[in-house]
Design an enzyme around this catalytic site. Structure first.
Site: not given
Lengths: 232, 81
Positions: A86, A203, A205
């Site tokens: 990002c 994302h 994660e």
């Protein structure tokens, strides 16, 4: 193998990345403040999401001048692995480590949503454990995720198989309706020519635990860990 | 001494903010608008001792390397005594 997560003023996904590396990859990981310059003990660094320097001037534009970024450049040149997520992707583009730029979303909105991305190639240290064509469900959260580049760059990215992720529908079809932000050719993530630097807007994660709606992101970290395990 | 730097998206780069502004001013009743492009404007106060040439060179460098992203933006520099 050792991971580092770079922290700029305004980074806000640094703890998520740290959590995933320590809990799901099960490897040592440090936070690296942006004023540090010594990356010699790390095998991979993550430039996390957030709003470094408040997105002043352009998203990622000012983070590029933090002292750590010179070291990240050398780190990448030495063949070690850099993952920009990002805002991290925006910073890598501004720093010239990846081609192109990320501009305002087509429809202006900040988009926070789960999307589908298709893995376009297994030939990267970040996707070698994933079959090309697989569809991952991963969230996005950005206002400037609209990937642009010139025709020449696009041709190079295609010819060299450097488009790693593209936005798609749940069946893996690349359609305009599945393109959340207007990115050229639905591009969600690309790597450099040497393939050791990857930037992506989604994302992964935030998609490592079923409790959070998806654990598809783990495959990306699992791939990187496998690459490092083979290299060490 | 003052430098003015104008940064604009290159023609061909989508400017959704410009489009939204155009739509809003048209809602207000303004007509005859073909296009609106939003850019950035910087005023930089400079040391009075710089000569015009030095000032232009350093501000051009600043505009090229920091204030604009040459992939998507063009810039224009004006120096005022």
């Amino acid at each position: 193998m050792k991971f580092g997560v770079i922290v700029f003023p305004g980074s806000n996904c640094d703890h998520d990345a740290y959590h995933v590396i320590s809990k799901h990859v099960g490897q040592p990981v440090d936070f690296i403040w942006h004023r540090e310059t010594d990356l010699s003990t790390y095998d991979a660094v993550i430039i996390p999401g957030g709003f470094s320097y408040g997105d002043y001037l352009r998203a990622g534009a000012l983070a590029r001048f933090s002292p750590v970024m010179n070291s990240v450049k050398k780190f990448a040149e030495s063949g070690r692995f850099v993952l920009g997520i990002c805002n991290g992707f925006q910073i890598l583009c501004e720093a010239g480590l990846l081609p192109g730029a990320l501009i305002r979303n087509r429809d202006l909105h900040f988009i926070c949503d789960h999307v589908y991305v298709r893995v376009e190639t297994s030939d990267s240290p970040f996707t070698n454990e994933i079959q090309a064509g697989s569809v991952l469900r991963i969230p996005i959260a950005h206002a400037e995720g609209n990937y642009v580049c010139d025709d020449h760059t696009l041709d190079e990215l295609k010819q060299e198989g450097r488009i790693v992720f593209r936005y798609c529908d749940k069946d893996g079809a690349i359609t305009e309706a599945a393109n959340p932000n207007g990115s050229r050719e639905n591009i969600a993530g690309i790597c450099n020519r040497e393939r050791n630097v990857l930037g992506l807007m989604p994302h992964p994660e935030r998609a490592c635990e079923d409790l959070l709606g998806s654990s598809d992101g783990r495959d990306i970290f699992r791939s990187l860990a496998a690459t490092l395990a083979a290299a060490v | 001494m003052k430098a003015k730097v104008y940064v604009n998206l290159k023609s061909g780069v989508l400017d959704p903010q410009g489009k939204a502004i155009q739509h809003s001013v048209e809602l207000l009743g303004f007509t005859g608008i073909a296009d609106v492009r939003q850019g950035k404007y910087f005023e930089i106060a400079l040391d009075e001792n710089l000569d015009n040439q030095q000032a232009r060179e350093s501000v051009e460098k600043m505009a090229r390397e920091v204030l604009s992203n040459p992939i998507i933006e063009d810039y224009r520099v004006e120096i005022e005594a």
